[in-house]
Design a protein around this motif. Structure first.
Motif, mmCIF file in Angstrom:
data_model
loop_
_atom_site.group_PDB
_atom_site.id
_atom_site.type_symbol
_atom_site.label_atom_id
_atom_site.label_comp_id
_atom_site.label_asym_id
_atom_site.label_seq_id
_atom_site.Cartn_x
_atom_site.Cartn_y
_atom_site.Cartn_z
ATOM 1 N N LYS A 159 0.836 -1.209 0.000
ATOM 2 C CA LYS A 159 0.000 0.000 0.000
ATOM 3 C C LYS A 159 0.863 1.249 0.000
ATOM 4 O O LYS A 159 0.638 2.180 -0.779
ATOM 5 C CB LYS A 159 -0.929 -0.020 1.233
ATOM 6 N N MET A 160 1.875 1.292 0.860
ATOM 7 C CA MET A 160 2.733 2.493 0.915
ATOM 8 C C MET A 160 3.686 2.567 -0.272
ATOM 9 O O MET A 160 3.888 3.639 -0.849
ATOM 10 C CB MET A 160 3.507 2.540 2.235
ATOM 11 N N ASP A 180 9.923 -6.537 -3.695
ATOM 12 C CA ASP A 180 8.781 -6.981 -2.891
ATOM 13 C C ASP A 180 9.119 -8.361 -2.344
ATOM 14 O O ASP A 180 10.192 -8.898 -2.610
ATOM 15 C CB ASP A 180 7.513 -6.990 -3.768
ATOM 16 N N GLN A 181 8.211 -8.931 -1.594
ATOM 17 C CA GLN A 181 8.454 -10.260 -1.007
ATOM 18 C C GLN A 181 8.948 -11.254 -2.057
ATOM 19 O O GLN A 181 9.913 -11.974 -1.832
ATOM 20 C CB GLN A 181 7.128 -10.735 -0.402
ATOM 21 N N GLN A 206 12.706 -10.628 -3.297
ATOM 22 C CA GLN A 206 13.593 -10.012 -2.289
ATOM 23 C C GLN A 206 15.061 -10.384 -2.515
ATOM 24 O O GLN A 206 15.948 -9.645 -2.092
ATOM 25 C CB GLN A 206 13.131 -10.331 -0.873
ATOM 26 N N PHE A 248 9.340 0.291 3.143
ATOM 27 C CA PHE A 248 8.083 0.112 3.877
ATOM 28 C C PHE A 248 7.686 -1.354 3.702
ATOM 29 O O PHE A 248 7.029 -1.708 2.724
ATOM 30 C CB PHE A 248 6.956 1.013 3.332
ATOM 31 N N THR A 249 8.133 -2.211 4.639
ATOM 32 C CA THR A 249 7.827 -3.642 4.496
ATOM 33 C C THR A 249 7.079 -4.129 5.733
ATOM 34 O O THR A 249 5.906 -3.822 5.910
ATOM 35 C CB THR A 249 9.104 -4.467 4.242
ATOM 36 N N ASN A 250 7.783 -4.873 6.571
ATOM 37 C CA ASN A 250 7.141 -5.384 7.790
ATOM 38 C C ASN A 250 8.202 -5.553 8.879
ATOM 39 O O ASN A 250 9.407 -5.516 8.586
ATOM 40 C CB ASN A 250 6.373 -6.690 7.501
ATOM 41 N N SER A 280 11.250 -8.140 8.262
ATOM 42 C CA SER A 280 12.248 -8.026 7.181
ATOM 43 C C SER A 280 12.986 -6.688 7.174
ATOM 44 O O SER A 280 14.004 -6.553 6.493
ATOM 45 C CB SER A 280 11.593 -8.282 5.823
ATOM 46 N N GLY A 291 9.796 3.691 7.019
ATOM 47 C CA GLY A 291 8.609 3.973 7.826
ATOM 48 C C GLY A 291 8.043 2.713 8.439
ATOM 49 O O GLY A 291 6.997 2.764 9.088
ATOM 50 N N THR A 335 7.047 -0.020 10.874
ATOM 51 C CA THR A 335 6.881 0.052 12.328
ATOM 52 C C THR A 335 7.041 -1.347 12.939
ATOM 53 O O THR A 335 7.044 -2.344 12.221
ATOM 54 C CB THR A 335 5.483 0.622 12.675
ATOM 55 N N ALA A 389 10.843 7.546 10.644
ATOM 56 C CA ALA A 389 9.705 8.220 11.283
ATOM 57 C C ALA A 389 8.603 7.189 11.490
ATOM 58 O O ALA A 389 8.303 6.421 10.562
ATOM 59 C CB ALA A 389 9.185 9.358 10.409
ATOM 60 N N SER A 390 8.025 7.162 12.673
ATOM 61 C CA SER A 390 6.869 6.271 12.888
ATOM 62 C C SER A 390 5.688 6.791 12.078
ATOM 63 O O SER A 390 4.753 6.040 11.779
ATOM 64 C CB SER A 390 6.507 6.192 14.372
ATOM 65 N N ASN A 391 5.728 8.071 11.736
ATOM 66 C CA ASN A 391 4.677 8.656 10.891
ATOM 67 C C ASN A 391 5.276 9.833 10.121
ATOM 68 O O ASN A 391 5.828 10.754 10.724
ATOM 69 C CB ASN A 391 3.503 9.131 11.753
ATOM 70 N N PHE A 392 5.186 9.770 8.783
ATOM 71 C CA PHE A 392 5.832 10.783 7.940
ATOM 72 C C PHE A 392 4.931 11.976 7.634
ATOM 73 O O PHE A 392 5.366 12.893 6.946
ATOM 74 C CB PHE A 392 6.277 10.150 6.609
ATOM 75 N N LYS A 405 -3.260 -4.335 9.228
ATOM 76 C CA LYS A 405 -2.074 -3.882 9.971
ATOM 77 C C LYS A 405 -1.539 -5.010 10.860
ATOM 78 O O LYS A 405 -2.287 -5.654 11.592
ATOM 79 C CB LYS A 405 -2.426 -2.636 10.808
HETATM 80 N N1 LIG Z 1 5.842 5.733 8.988
HETATM 81 C C1 LIG Z 1 4.717 5.975 8.303
HETATM 82 O O1 LIG Z 1 4.358 7.134 8.007
HETATM 83 C C2 LIG Z 1 3.889 4.818 7.878
HETATM 84 C C3 LIG Z 1 4.309 3.554 8.198
HETATM 85 N N2 LIG Z 1 3.629 2.471 7.739
HETATM 86 C C4 LIG Z 1 4.250 1.187 8.033
HETATM 87 O O2 LIG Z 1 4.858 0.723 6.825
HETATM 88 C C5 LIG Z 1 4.844 -0.696 6.766
HETATM 89 C C6 LIG Z 1 4.208 -1.134 5.446
HETATM 90 O O3 LIG Z 1 2.871 -0.699 5.385
HETATM 91 P P1 LIG Z 1 1.938 -1.025 4.126
HETATM 92 O O4 LIG Z 1 2.584 -0.560 2.870
HETATM 93 O O5 LIG Z 1 0.601 -0.540 4.502
HETATM 94 O O6 LIG Z 1 1.963 -2.636 4.170
HETATM 95 P P2 LIG Z 1 1.700 -3.638 2.975
HETATM 96 O O7 LIG Z 1 1.509 -4.983 3.614
HETATM 97 O O8 LIG Z 1 0.650 -3.113 2.077
HETATM 98 O O9 LIG Z 1 3.079 -3.634 2.177
HETATM 99 C C7 LIG Z 1 4.256 -4.249 2.637
HETATM 100 C C8 LIG Z 1 4.931 -4.851 1.446
HETATM 101 O O10 LIG Z 1 6.203 -5.347 1.800
HETATM 102 C C9 LIG Z 1 6.384 -6.583 1.126
HETATM 103 N N3 LIG Z 1 7.427 -7.377 1.769
HETATM 104 C C10 LIG Z 1 7.326 -8.319 2.731
HETATM 105 N N4 LIG Z 1 8.542 -8.812 3.026
HETATM 106 C C11 LIG Z 1 9.438 -8.180 2.228
HETATM 107 C C12 LIG Z 1 10.848 -8.247 2.046
HETATM 108 N N5 LIG Z 1 11.594 -9.084 2.766
HETATM 109 N N6 LIG Z 1 11.413 -7.433 1.143
HETATM 110 C C13 LIG Z 1 10.676 -6.592 0.414
HETATM 111 N N7 LIG Z 1 9.327 -6.482 0.530
HETATM 112 C C14 LIG Z 1 8.729 -7.274 1.423
HETATM 113 C C15 LIG Z 1 5.015 -7.230 1.200
HETATM 114 O O11 LIG Z 1 4.885 -8.266 0.254
HETATM 115 P P3 LIG Z 1 3.730 -9.397 0.515
HETATM 116 O O12 LIG Z 1 2.434 -8.667 0.433
HETATM 117 O O13 LIG Z 1 3.962 -10.366 -0.579
HETATM 118 O O14 LIG Z 1 3.999 -9.942 1.881
HETATM 119 C C16 LIG Z 1 4.139 -6.023 0.858
HETATM 120 O O15 LIG Z 1 3.982 -5.813 -0.514
HETATM 121 C C17 LIG Z 1 4.109 -1.147 8.030
HETATM 122 O O16 LIG Z 1 5.074 -1.447 9.017
HETATM 123 C C18 LIG Z 1 3.303 0.091 8.449
HETATM 124 O O17 LIG Z 1 3.048 0.142 9.829
HETATM 125 C C19 LIG Z 1 2.510 2.605 6.989
HETATM 126 C C20 LIG Z 1 2.034 3.828 6.673
HETATM 127 C C21 LIG Z 1 2.684 5.044 7.078
#
Ligand SMILES: NC(=O)C1=CN([C@@H]2O[C@H](COP(=O)(O)OP(=O)(O)OC[C@H]3O[C@@H](n4cnc5c(N)ncnc54)[C@H](OP(=O)(O)O)[C@@H]3O)[C@@H](O)[C@H]2O)C=CC1
Ligand SMILES: O=C(O)C1=N[C@H](C(=O)O)C[C@H](O)C1
Length: 237
Positions: free
Chosen positions: A10-11, A31-32, A35, A52-54, A57, A75, A77, A99-102, A138
């Motif tokens: 999403k991000m 992306d996943q 990677q 912005f992953t998880n 990772s 970003g 978290t 940033a926890s929030n940008f 989330k």
């Molecule tokens: N700081 C800020 O302002 C904000 C922070 N966030 C944080 O950002 C993070 C991502 O949010 P969001 O985009 O909504 O989440 P999504 O789940 O939509 O996107 C995360 C993406 O990362 C991919 N991914 C997983 N593992 C890896 C890897 N090892 N290498 C590369 N890509 C990988 C996922 O693939 P797959 O779907 O195949 O698993 C997915 O496409 C969260 O931690 C969220 O809390 C979100 C919004 C604002």
């Protein structure tokens, strides 16, 4: 600038739109499923990586970028228990922006929250709690933003020493209530209650555009920078 997008969810997709509209190029998308393509050779012509992953990772992704001398804006978290490892790398010359929030709005809200907590400090008749609401996908809870807000209260209110993700009757604990509904982009509210009234402040994101713009502005700030940076450096708050 040539940007590597690490995480194309999403991000990642929202950031791509804003980066392109500001004249940047996307040189690499990870992306996943691909990677394994995140390595020094593919990062050779990249000015900055936006991650912005998880929580699981993120750290591994930063380390690959640091080895390739590419600064990182992240970003993600839920990984901050490992922040000391990143700060050590920054002392050795890596560049990292977190940033926890940008969003600009939330960063102004962080300051308002701290001021309100300081204002409440002498008035023991008021007690605070916090609510955060996010979309059902989330992974982490409470949100990174809620934790930053809680830290702002704890730093500025003598009675609050820790936060807890539950209802608490203890004066030193700040309760955080995390809710997950539909596709909510992110809502945070802090309420100070007394027996006779309450004062609430709230930030409600209409979309992810504010987060994405902040991440691209941070990326524009980072090339050639070494050290650990945050929104206070960018916004001069
Ligand atoms: N700081 C800020 O302002 C904000 C922070 N966030 C944080 O950002 C993070 C991502 O949010 P969001 O985009 O909504 O989440 P999504 O789940 O939509 O996107 C995360 C993406 O990362 C991919 N991914 C997983 N593992 C890896 C890897 N090892 N290498 C590369 N890509 C990988 C996922 O693939 P797959 O779907 O195949 O698993 C997915 O496409 C969260 O931690 C969220 O809390 C979100 C919004 C604002
Ligand atoms: O996962 C999200 O969506 C969001 N995560 C960040 C957080 O954990 O605070 C920022 C924003 O609230 C959206």
């Amino acid at each position: 600038m040539r940007i590597a997008l690490i995480g194309y969810g999403k991000m990642g997709k929202e950031i791509e739109q804003i980066a392109l509209s500001r004249g940047h190029q996307i040189g690499l998308i990870i992306d996943q499923e691909n990677q394994a393509d995140l390595h020094a050779e593919n990062l050779k012509n990249i000015d900055v990586a936006i991650e912005f992953t998880n929580p699981d990772s993120a750290l591994g992704n930063y380390q690959i970028c640091f080895e390739a001398n590419v600064p990182v804006v992240s970003g993600t978290t839920g990984w901050l228990d490992k922040i000391d490892l990143v700060k050590e790398k920054c002392q050795l010359g890596s560049g990292f922006f977190y940033a926890s929030n940008f969003s600009l709005g939330v960063n102004l809200f962080f300051e308002l929250n701290k001021k309100l907590a300081a204002l409440m400090a002498p008035f023991s008749e008021y007690n605070a709690d916090m609510e955060e609401i996010h979309h059902i996908h989330k992974l982490d809870s409470p949100s990174g933003t809620a934790i930053t807000l809680a830290e702002g209260i704890i730093e500025n209110h003598p009675k609050k020493t820790k936060w807890i993700e539950a209802a608490s009757m203890k004066e030193d604990e700040l309760s955080i209530f995390a809710k997950r509904h539909g596709s909510v982009p992110g809502t945070h509210s802090i309420t100070w209650h007394s027996d006779v009234d309450e004062i609430s402040i709230q930030h409600l994101a209409y979309s992810r555009k504010g987060f994405a713009l902040g991440a691209v502005l941070a990326a524009e700030f980072m090339p050639e920078k070494k050290g650990f940076f945050g929104m206070k450096d960018l916004l001069k708050l």
